[in-house]
Design an enzyme around this catalytic site. Structure first.
Site, PDB file in Angstrom:
ATOM      1  N   HIS A 179      72.656  11.812  91.791  1.00 41.40           N
ATOM      2  CA  HIS A 179      73.634  11.454  92.829  1.00 41.40           C
ATOM      3  C   HIS A 179      74.260  12.660  93.506  1.00 41.40           C
ATOM      4  O   HIS A 179      75.473  12.845  93.423  1.00 41.40           O
ATOM      5  CB  HIS A 179      74.774  10.616  92.215  1.00 41.40           C
ATOM      6  CG  HIS A 179      74.331   9.564  91.261  1.00 41.40           C
ATOM      7  ND1 HIS A 179      74.931   9.327  90.038  1.00 41.40           N
ATOM      8  CD2 HIS A 179      73.310   8.675  91.348  1.00 41.40           C
ATOM      9  CE1 HIS A 179      74.314   8.340  89.418  1.00 41.40           C
ATOM     10  NE2 HIS A 179      73.322   7.933  90.182  1.00 41.40           N
ATOM     11  N   PRO A 180      73.484  13.500  94.187  1.00 38.12           N
ATOM     12  CA  PRO A 180      74.135  14.593  94.927  1.00 38.12           C
ATOM     13  C   PRO A 180      74.931  14.029  96.108  1.00 38.12           C
ATOM     14  O   PRO A 180      74.430  13.186  96.854  1.00 38.12           O
ATOM     15  CB  PRO A 180      72.956  15.453  95.408  1.00 38.12           C
ATOM     16  CG  PRO A 180      71.779  14.557  95.393  1.00 38.12           C
ATOM     17  CD  PRO A 180      72.014  13.522  94.343  1.00 38.12           C
TER      18      PRO A 180
END
Lengths: 147, 516
Positions: B445-446
């Site tokens: 989840h950047p």
């Protein structure tokens, strides 16, 4: 020596293929009797690794090849042997990899992690290895409880 | 080509330069871009979606092995990473590069953005339109489209049941997850494409909806820059890629509105290449560094039978830790076992008795995306001092859950640490914490590299998603989220994109006039 496969002239030079084959054999404990030169399993895994490398960016590919060279010369760098990694006997390769795994230095454990991850995935997704683990393929029972 | 309601023009098949015009061009077909495309097409706008990756139809998922999927659908064939700076782990950052983007690779887990995070955005960052009430209808609309449902208890794998038993003994409450699924058979390979089409990723939900309203999807289309003239975005240009990924013929799409949705790693690069720069572009990246702990039990677990992800715990949310169940395919798990050679093989063959559980931390924005050699970025990440103990604490909690559940051996996500056989060994390990660099971390989840800001000084885009420095240029992906959210981000990205797209549709007359 692991011969370069004609169908996969992609990324790995002959010396890289030898190191990948030797790494796979030591990491995955492919039986001693199957020397890298004869092992179809090792040729197949080296080809799959070559395919994988062809799919990454040039920068990442270069880093992975540099780390492969690093592993190749590591026995000399660590004064373990005068031979390159792929020339070490199987026991020597395993001992070196164990040392890399235990090391506190990222220069030693990170290349191992990178190659162990990919080679292990490629090896254990083959039908025979999955079967040996008892994996049933896509057949499942639990969802049927909902019916 | 056409299948499953999708109309895809494959860039690799084009031999002549491609020129087109539309009301809206969307760069990226993942969770953000697909939702924007569908909403704008539904509002009557002509839409072209440009996707850098290949189109792999859902029918192919079951035929492809995990590493085949990585090569075809994952950015950098699954090998992209954030380089840790200082006492920080080296973190695998997994992102999609295919029609459907990372939504094809998720476990399907759907969380709304926690209220406390939205309160912080509203009160401390001044993002008043991101308040709980304002986002509610967007969450609702997306949840309906992708069929968000609670994972039935019966679908929990034995691995999850064992960890749940351990959690119960420690007084840790576990809750059922919600996922975007319909007819899940619990094959446990969601992140390599659901072989039964049961996961409603955007390639089988929002993109077909966009196509039904006339949108066109172009795969293998690498955007080089957004054309910005007189401070207004006018279109996108780039090159179509051949089957080897090499640049081929050029393309140019003229549009009144440009939506950038390339994800947190590539959106900042495209913005910079287009002259839309700001001190915040490419900075403040959060990752939700994640970990998983394996445990060997006496009984046959066969953890692959059941939903890949089914429960979570927010009992440690105040400490910035979310616990979550996970059981990836066996080949992926094989790589996580300690040892080499025969020792590794012996460990791998314990897999039928293996249980796995994981977690992630709600991190500070210590990541940066840099332009580097070639088209992929160099990603660096510095774990904030407050996050280091969080990571170790999360691992400790899961390991204690395993022992409480009766595990004989516990495999820690710490390189060079063998199987632990007792809590005493765990205590000894934690008494002398390992270097953070030795922690095995993965991030899906950047977020935050083109963050939303109430003023030009505090962010890259406005609350409407429009860039502060270019009119008619909107960003619709995880890069606009201003902080980490502490939970899986798929639904958050979709819902924020839905809000931005709805805003574009409502404001169309003014945007079109400005583009004229």
């Amino acid at each position: 020596m692991l011969a370069p496969a004609k169908m996969h002239p992609k990324t790995l030079a002959a010396r890289h293929r030898r190191v990948v084959g030797a790494l796979a054999q030591a990491l995955l404990a492919i039986p001693e009797a199957e020397a890298p030169a004869e092992s179809q399993a090792l040729v197949a895994i080296t080809d799959r690794f070559d395919d994988h490398l062809a799919a990454v960016s040039k920068a990442l590919r270069a880093m992975l090849l540099v780390s492969l060279e690093w592993i190749r010369w590591l026995p000399l760098v660590l004064l373990v042997s005068w031979r390159t990694f792929d020339e070490l006997p199987a026991g020597g390769r395993t001992a070196l990899l164990e040392r890399m795994e235990r090391s506190r230095s990222p220069l030693l454990f990170l290349p191992l992690v990178a190659y162990k991850t990919l080679l292990s995935m490629m090896h254990y997704e083959s039908g025979s290895e999955l079967h040996a683990l008892g994996y049933p393929g896509d057949e499942r029972a639990r969802w049927k409880r909902l019916a | 080509m056409e299948a499953a309601g999708l109309r895809v023009v494959r860039g690799r098949d084009q031999r002549a330069p491609l020129r087109a015009s539309a009301d809206v061009v969307v760069v990226g077909s993942g969770a953000g871009g697909a939702v924007a495309a569908a909403e704008l097409a539904r509002a009557g706008r002509s839409v072209i979606v440009l996707e850098e990756g290949d189109w792999v139809g859902p029918a192919e998922y079951s035929r492809l092995k995990p590493t085949d999927m990585m090569r075809r659908c994952w950015r950098e064939a699954g090998l992209s990473a954030a380089f840790g700076l200082g006492d920080t782990p080296f973190i695998s950052v997994l992102q999609g590069r295919c029609v459907g983007g990372s939504s094809v690779l998720t476990g399907g887990v759907c969380f709304r953005i926690p209220d406390e995070v939205l309160h912080e955005w509203d009160r401390e960052l001044g993002l008043h339109s991101m308040a709980v009430d304002s986002l509610d209808r967007h969450f609702g609309a997306v949840e309906q489209t992708v069929h968000v449902e609670t994972v039935p208890t019966a679908m929990r794998s034995r691995s999850t049941e064992l960890f749940a038993a351990g959690a119960a003994k420690l007084g840790i409450e576990l809750k059922s997850l919600r996922r975007n699924t319909s007819g899940c058979r619990g094959v446990g390979r969601c992140n390599f494409g659901c072989p039964h089409g049961a996961k409603l990723s955007v390639d089988v939900s929002f993109l077909p909806r966009a196509c039904a309203h006339g949108a066109t999807i172009v795969s293998d289309a690498l955007a080089h820059r957004v054309d910005v003239c007189g401070g207004v975005a006018r279109g996108v240009r780039g090159r179509l890629l051949d089957e080897r990924g090499a640049p081929g013929v050029p393309f140019e799409v003229r549009a009144k509105v440009v939506v950038v949705a390339c994800g947190s790693l590539h959106t900042p690069l495209l913005l910079r290449a287009s002259g839309v720069d700001s001190p915040h572009v490419g900075r403040h990246m959060t990752l939700h560094p994640g970990f998983r702990v394996g445990a060997i039990f006496d009984e046959e677990v066969n953890g692959w039978d059941g939903a890949m992800q089914s429960v979570y715990s927010d009992a440690f949310a105040a400490e910035g830790i979310t616990l979550i169940s996970v059981y990836p395919p066996p080949s992926v798990l094989s790589a996580a076992f300690p040892g080499v050679g025969v020792h590794h093989r012996e460990n791998v063959h314990k897999m039928p008795r293996l249980g796995v559980f994981g977690g992630m931390i709600h991190d500070d924005g210590g990541g940066r995306v840099h332009r580097w050699i070639g088209r992929e970025p160099l990603v660096t990440y510095r774990l904030a001092p407050r996050d280091r103990p969080r990571l170790l604490r999360g691992i400790e909690i899961v390991a204690r859950m395993a022992f409480a559940a009766g595990a004989r051996e516990v495999a820690m996500p710490i390189f060079g640490v063998g199987m632990l056989t007792s809590e005493r060994e765990l205590d000894e390990l934690l008494a002398h914490p390992p270097q953070m660099q030795r922690i095995e971390c993965t991030a899906y989840h950047p977020l935050g590299t083109a963050r939303m800001g109430a003023t030009e000084r505090s962010g890259v885009v406005r609350e409407t998603g429009e860039a502060w420095k270019a009119d008619n240029l909107f960003v619709c992906d995880g890069s606009v989220l201003p902080t980490s959210i502490g939970v899986n981000s798929q639904l958050a990205i979709m819902s924020v994109s839905h809000k931005i797209a709805t805003g574009i549709a409502d404001d169309w007359t003014r945007l079109a006039r400005r583009a004229a």
